[in-house]
Design a protein around this motif. Structure first.
Motif, short mmCIF file in Angstrom:
data_model
loop_
_atom_site.label_atom_id
_atom_site.label_comp_id
_atom_site.label_asym_id
_atom_site.label_seq_id
_atom_site.Cartn_x
_atom_site.Cartn_y
_atom_site.Cartn_z
N TYR A 1 0.85 -1.19 0.00
CA TYR A 1 0.00 0.00 0.00
C TYR A 1 0.89 1.24 0.00
O TYR A 1 2.02 1.21 0.48
CB TYR A 1 -0.99 0.01 1.17
N HIS B 1 -5.29 4.37 1.71
CA HIS B 1 -6.63 4.12 1.18
C HIS B 1 -6.60 3.71 -0.30
O HIS B 1 -7.57 3.17 -0.81
CB HIS B 1 -7.51 5.36 1.37
N ASP C 1 -6.89 -0.45 -2.24
CA ASP C 1 -7.97 -1.10 -2.99
C ASP C 1 -7.83 -0.86 -4.49
O ASP C 1 -8.16 -1.73 -5.30
CB ASP C 1 -9.33 -0.60 -2.51
N ARG C 2 -7.33 0.30 -4.86
CA ARG C 2 -7.13 0.60 -6.28
C ARG C 2 -6.05 -0.33 -6.85
O ARG C 2 -6.18 -0.84 -7.97
CB ARG C 2 -6.73 2.06 -6.46
N ASP D 1 -5.21 -3.31 -5.66
CA ASP D 1 -5.76 -4.66 -5.67
C ASP D 1 -6.71 -4.86 -6.85
O ASP D 1 -6.67 -5.89 -7.53
CB ASP D 1 -6.46 -4.95 -4.35
N GLY D 2 -7.54 -3.87 -7.12
CA GLY D 2 -8.48 -3.99 -8.23
C GLY D 2 -7.80 -4.04 -9.59
O GLY D 2 -8.26 -4.72 -10.50
#
Length: 74
Positions: A50, A56, A59-60, A62-63
């Motif tokens: 990260y 935050h 997630d971007r 991971d996607g």
């Protein structure tokens, strides 16, 4: 995972997030200080990463390049 593969993930994560400092957790974190560890330590093909200043955005990452993505399959 080799150090070169981890570096590739870091570069891709930088492209995705426009961030350039990352935290690597888990077994792959050792690749920062031990570039060529014993084979038992390079079995995992996952890296938990990260951005240091923008957690935050994990997630971007991971996607875009996480498990099941085209990046992961390649």
């Amino acid at each position: 995972m080799t150090r070169e593969e981890l570096e590739h993930i870091i570069r891709a994560s930088a492209d995705i997030t426009d961030q350039y400092e990352f935290v690597i957790i888990g077994s792959q974190s050792m690749l920062g200080t031990v570039p060529y560890p014993e084979e038992v330590f390079v079995v995992s093909m996952e890296a938990d990463i990260y951005p240091l200043l923008a957690p935050h955005l994990a997630d971007r990452i991971d996607g875009a390049i996480g498990e099941g993505s085209q990046f992961h399959q390649t």
